[in-house]
Design an enzyme around this catalytic site. Structure first.
Site, PDB file in Angstrom:
ATOM      1  N   CYS A 174       3.832  -3.486   3.502  1.00 20.98           N
ATOM      2  CA  CYS A 174       2.664  -4.034   2.817  1.00 20.98           C
ATOM      3  C   CYS A 174       1.854  -2.873   2.237  1.00 20.98           C
ATOM      4  O   CYS A 174       1.522  -1.924   2.951  1.00 20.98           O
ATOM      5  CB  CYS A 174       1.818  -4.839   3.799  1.00 20.98           C
ATOM      6  SG  CYS A 174       0.281  -5.470   3.099  1.00 20.98           S
ATOM      7  N   CYS A 186       1.360 -11.274   4.199  1.00 16.44           N
ATOM      8  CA  CYS A 186       1.548 -10.335   5.308  1.00 16.44           C
ATOM      9  C   CYS A 186       0.933 -10.928   6.570  1.00 16.44           C
ATOM     10  O   CYS A 186      -0.207 -11.391   6.561  1.00 16.44           O
ATOM     11  CB  CYS A 186       0.882  -9.005   4.948  1.00 16.44           C
ATOM     12  SG  CYS A 186       0.876  -7.815   6.300  1.00 16.44           S
ATOM     13  N   CYS A 192      -2.358  -8.548   7.677  1.00 20.35           N
ATOM     14  CA  CYS A 192      -3.632  -8.510   6.939  1.00 20.35           C
ATOM     15  C   CYS A 192      -3.885  -9.748   6.088  1.00 20.35           C
ATOM     16  O   CYS A 192      -4.966  -9.897   5.530  1.00 20.35           O
ATOM     17  CB  CYS A 192      -3.710  -7.258   6.074  1.00 20.35           C
ATOM     18  SG  CYS A 192      -2.610  -7.252   4.644  1.00 20.35           S
ATOM     19  N   CYS A 216      -1.751  -2.715   4.200  1.00 18.54           N
ATOM     20  CA  CYS A 216      -1.913  -2.327   5.616  1.00 18.54           C
ATOM     21  C   CYS A 216      -0.736  -1.562   6.203  1.00 18.54           C
ATOM     22  O   CYS A 216      -0.779  -1.166   7.357  1.00 18.54           O
ATOM     23  CB  CYS A 216      -2.197  -3.559   6.463  1.00 18.54           C
ATOM     24  SG  CYS A 216      -0.770  -4.651   6.679  1.00 18.54           S
ATOM     25  N   CYS A 259      10.353 -13.835  -3.701  1.00 15.55           N
ATOM     26  CA  CYS A 259       9.970 -13.235  -4.981  1.00 15.55           C
ATOM     27  C   CYS A 259       8.640 -12.515  -4.747  1.00 15.55           C
ATOM     28  O   CYS A 259       7.590 -13.148  -4.628  1.00 15.55           O
ATOM     29  CB  CYS A 259       9.830 -14.349  -6.013  1.00 15.55           C
ATOM     30  SG  CYS A 259       9.534 -13.777  -7.676  1.00 15.55           S
TER      31      CYS A 259
END
Length: 167
Positions: free
Chosen positions: A78, A126, A129, A81, A151
């Site tokens: 991510c 995610c 976060c 984070c 995607c």
């Protein structure tokens, strides 16, 4: 004449259309382990990352740095984070304009039903976060073991050449 003008600015059309309707998407009231105020996210992310990750935007097709990158080893994380999300070997060529993966690392993303834009999709965020990553599409016929295409916006990702075991 108008038709010619509109064709000459497809990126602007896409960005305006998407930004106008993205605010109508339902927001979730889910809590995530990493909870920061909006002002802090604005400081940490560049404007495009903030628009996509925190405001559920979408980058332009083909514009992302990971769209045509196919590393053999490593992990995508991510961008907000640094949570581990996808192994490099689960990325595949889908010709859709965004990075595509057939499965995430266990427990690293949350799936949220999304009926925005008059279609049924599954948003993927995610799990650490709550940052918007993209959408999952099923049953498209790609030769992958899960029959799913995650995607994902490149701007929502960073890449580490070596997997780490710290998360």
């Amino acid at each position: 004449m108008r038709r010619v003008f509109l064709k000459s600015v497809p990126a602007l059309q896409y960005r305006c259309f998407h930004t106008r309707f993205v605010q109508k998407q339902q927001s979730t009231n889910m809590k995530y382990p990493l909870d920061k105020p909006d002002e802090e996210w604005r400081k940490e992310l560049d404007p495009e990352q903030y628009r996509v990750i925190r405001k559920k935007g979408t980058e332009l097709p083909g514009a992302g740095k990971f769209t045509n990158a196919f590393p053999e080893k490593g992990v995508f994380v991510c961008a907000a984070c640094k949570e581990l999300l996808y192994k490099a070997d689960t990325k595949f060529e889908s010709h859709c304009g965004w990075p595509a993966f057939y499965e995430n690392l266990p427990g690293k993303v949350n799936r949220i039903e999304d009926d925005s834009f008059g279609m049924q999709r599954t948003e993927v965020v995610c799990s650490n976060c709550g940052g918007h990553l993209g959408h999952i599409f099923k049953g498209e016929g790609y030769p992958v073991p899960t029959n799913e295409r995650h995607c994902i916006n490149s701007v929502s990702l960073d890449f580490h050449k070596e997997e780490t075991n710290n998360k």
